[in-house]
Design an enzyme around this catalytic site. Structure first.
Site, PDB file in Angstrom:
ATOM      1  N   THR A   1     -15.124  32.828  39.204  1.00 54.62           N
ATOM      2  CA  THR A   1     -16.022  33.171  38.100  1.00 54.62           C
ATOM      3  C   THR A   1     -17.331  32.368  38.098  1.00 54.62           C
ATOM      4  OG1 THR A   1     -14.098  33.729  36.801  1.00 54.62           O
ATOM      5  CG2 THR A   1     -16.126  33.341  35.577  1.00 54.62           C
TER       6      THR A   1
ATOM      7  N   TYR B   1     -18.569  38.132  23.558  1.00 49.43           N
ATOM      8  CA  TYR B   1     -19.295  38.745  24.683  1.00 49.43           C
ATOM      9  C   TYR B   1     -20.181  39.895  24.206  1.00 49.43           C
ATOM     10  CZ  TYR B   1     -17.968  36.201  28.812  1.00 49.43           C
ATOM     11  OH  TYR B   1     -17.896  35.233  29.775  1.00 49.43           O
TER      12      TYR B   1
ATOM     13  N   GLU C   1      -8.698   6.545  39.255  1.00 48.95           N
ATOM     14  CA  GLU C   1      -9.246   5.332  39.888  1.00 48.95           C
ATOM     15  C   GLU C   1      -8.856   5.253  41.371  1.00 48.95           C
ATOM     16  OE1 GLU C   1      -7.675   1.450  38.694  1.00 48.95           O
ATOM     17  OE2 GLU C   1      -5.884   2.439  37.899  1.00 48.95           O
TER      18      GLU C   1
ATOM     19  N   CYS D   1     -11.979  37.543  34.051  1.00 49.33           N
ATOM     20  CA  CYS D   1     -11.714  36.119  33.790  1.00 49.33           C
ATOM     21  C   CYS D   1     -11.324  35.896  32.326  1.00 49.33           C
ATOM     22  CB  CYS D   1     -12.937  35.279  34.147  1.00 49.33           C
ATOM     23  SG  CYS D   1     -12.730  33.549  33.733  1.00 49.33           S
TER      24      CYS D   1
ATOM     25  N   CYS E   1      -8.461  34.092  34.173  1.00 46.43           N
ATOM     26  CA  CYS E   1      -8.524  32.639  33.943  1.00 46.43           C
ATOM     27  C   CYS E   1      -8.107  32.218  32.526  1.00 46.43           C
ATOM     28  CB  CYS E   1      -9.934  32.119  34.171  1.00 46.43           C
ATOM     29  SG  CYS E   1     -10.856  32.960  35.454  1.00 46.43           S
TER      30      CYS E   1
END
Ligand code: NDP
Length: 452
Positions: A315, A99, A445, A43, A48
């Site tokens: 993910t 990470y 809306e 990811c 992603c």
């Protein structure tokens, strides 16, 4: 002293594996993370995140055209692909470091190397310098994700996959993308936005099988209007490499010559080299690790989460599974995640986001469903001249009046549906939507003013 070197060894430092390790360590579990590639996973490094950065980058061409509709004069607008890829990679380096720090700062050990399970409680690690280590662990978590898979046909080796498409050192002049799932339509939008002559080849009539049929048709219309050439109801019979270009023969007999072909025909669990068969871990037909509600395989000490289990390959689901596992196994909290009403988005252009059931699915599940629909040209597009239309739908169970699904194609669909997902998860009724005051003027809306 424990009889094992570790309480938990996590194989794979993607989003799911990292969350599993961090939370387990926070409960005091002695944890080792093993990652053969860079920490961060699909990811963050190959999916992603870089994909969305390129989606943003590709949208500026349309935004410039919209700006001209609003009477801006824009000269000399052009992109620099190579500089963009460098900047994108710099950002990925930063995220990778984050990470690594997340894993180490939470008290876990981290070893760079490929993990292989050699016993119910034993993992060997082949480090990138060739050294092989062995460790025992009370529990083993497999969080290795998936990899792209191509159908078998002559010349399929000439297709690039999405990993490679994210790192091209030069933009092709023309590209054909095979498939019409998430990855195919997202990359079609990216390449088309950068002015590449883009062809989408797929076997169904409309892209994105499984999504609401009106949304699918709306996407097809928009993609064509934006200049993508659609070759639906087609498969690729053969690809021949002729000098620098690829000649594609379609099942219809049509031939197509492009600079590059990208395969986006699905992903499969990345299990090769893990030694699963030797230890007797049961696999499904696609190679997925079969797990129970505890994310436990048939070998009691071996667990799996995320794409390698091929359940919902998103993910946030892998992260939630890993967190719940850590809570249960090391935190004394008996918590399970729900696989119902998981929202998802496709960052096609225009984008799509959905949560819950669509009308066809509701009917199949014998829900007494009624759908409400709003289709319109967004206010911005009245002046910009952009032809793109927005479509929003609610699916309501008429017996309970509960809203069981929300579906949208249009700008900011993901941002809007994330909020609607909370209402649906909380069991909101159609009357709750109706009594909510809209934010005007907005597209969102429409979800609270739908009457038919
Ligand atoms: P998908 O499963 O979404 O789509 C696969 C595509 O390949 C479909 O169009 C399918 O056709 C086609 N296909 C499969 N087998 C063949 C074959 N033998 N011949 C011809 N065509 C074939 O896979 P992706 O690779 O796009 O994405 C994998 C997963 O990754 C997604 O399902 C999603 O879970 C995740 N993902 C999520 C994203 C997000 O959240 N935005 C972004 C990217 C990926 P058909 O429809 O006819 O079966």
């Amino acid at each position: 002293m424990s009889e094992f070197d570790y309480d938990l060894i996590v194989i794979g430092a993607g989003s799911g594996g990292t969350r599993t390790a961090r939370i387990s360590a926070s409960y005091g579990a002695k944890t080792l993370v093993v990652e053969g590639d860079r920490a961060g996973g699909t990811c963050v490094l190959r999916g992603c995140v870089p994909k969305k950065l390129l989606v943003y980058a590709s949208q500026f061409s349309e935004q410039v055209s919209d700006a001209e509709g609003f009477c801006w004069q824009i000269n000399n607008f052009k992109s620099n692909w190579m500089d963009l890829i460098k900047k994108k990679n710099k950002e990925l380096d930063r995220l990778h470091e984050i990470y690594v720090n997340l894993i180490k700062n939470s008290g876990c050990d981290l070893i760079s190397g490929w993990g292989k399970i050699i016993g119910p409680n034993k993992v060997s690690i082949k480090k990138n310098d060739g050294e092989v280590l062995e460790f025992s662990s009370k529990k083993i978590m497999i969080a290795v994700g998936g990899e792209s898979s191509f159908p078998d046909f002559a010349g399929n080796q000439f297709m690039i996959n999405s990993d490679q498409a994210l790192d091209l050192n030069k933009l092709p002049k023309s590209i054909a993308i095979y498939g019409s799932g998430y990855i195919a339509v997202e990359f079609a939008g990216i390449f088309n936005g950068f002015g590449v002559d883009t062809h989408l080849i797929f076997r169904a009539n409309d892209a994105l099988r499984g999504f609401d049929s009106d949304l699918r048709q709306s996407l097809m219309t928009s993609m064509k209007q934006k200049g993508i050439t659609i070759h639906n109801n087609n498969t690729i019979s053969e690809i021949e490499k002729i000098k620098e270009s690829c000649k594609i023969t379609l099942s219809s007999g049509q031939e197509l010559s492009v600079d590059m072909v990208m395969g986006a025909t699905g992903r499969v669990p990345k299990i090769s080299g893990l030694g699963l068969k030797n230890v007797g871990v049961q696999l499904g037909q696609r190679g997925e690790i079969l797990v129970n509600q505890l994310n436990q395989s048939n070998i009691k000490s071996i667990y799996a989460i995320g794409d390698v289990t091929d359940k919902i390959t998103l993910t946030p689901v892998a992260i939630a599974e890993g967190h719940a596992f850590a809570d249960r196994e090391f935190g004394g909290i008996n918590r399970f995640i729900s696989y119902e009403n998981v929202p998802s988005a496709v960052f096609s252009q225009p984008s799509i986001a959905v949560v819950g059931l669509n009308y066809e699915e509701a009917k199949k599940q014998n829900v007494n469903a009624r759908e409400y629909k709003s289709e319109f040209r967004a206010l911005k597009n009245t002046i910009s001249g952009n032809l793109e239309r927005t479509l929003m739908k609610l699916v309501v169970d008429q017996d309970t009046q509960k809203v069981v699904g929300a579906h949208m194609i249009g700008p900011d669909a993901a941002e809007i549906i994330q909020g609607v997902a909370i209402a649906i998860k909380a069991g909101a009724l159609k009357s709750d939507f109706d009594s909510t005051i809209g934010i005007h003027p907005s597209a969102a809306e429409e979800f609270v003013t739908m009457r038919s």
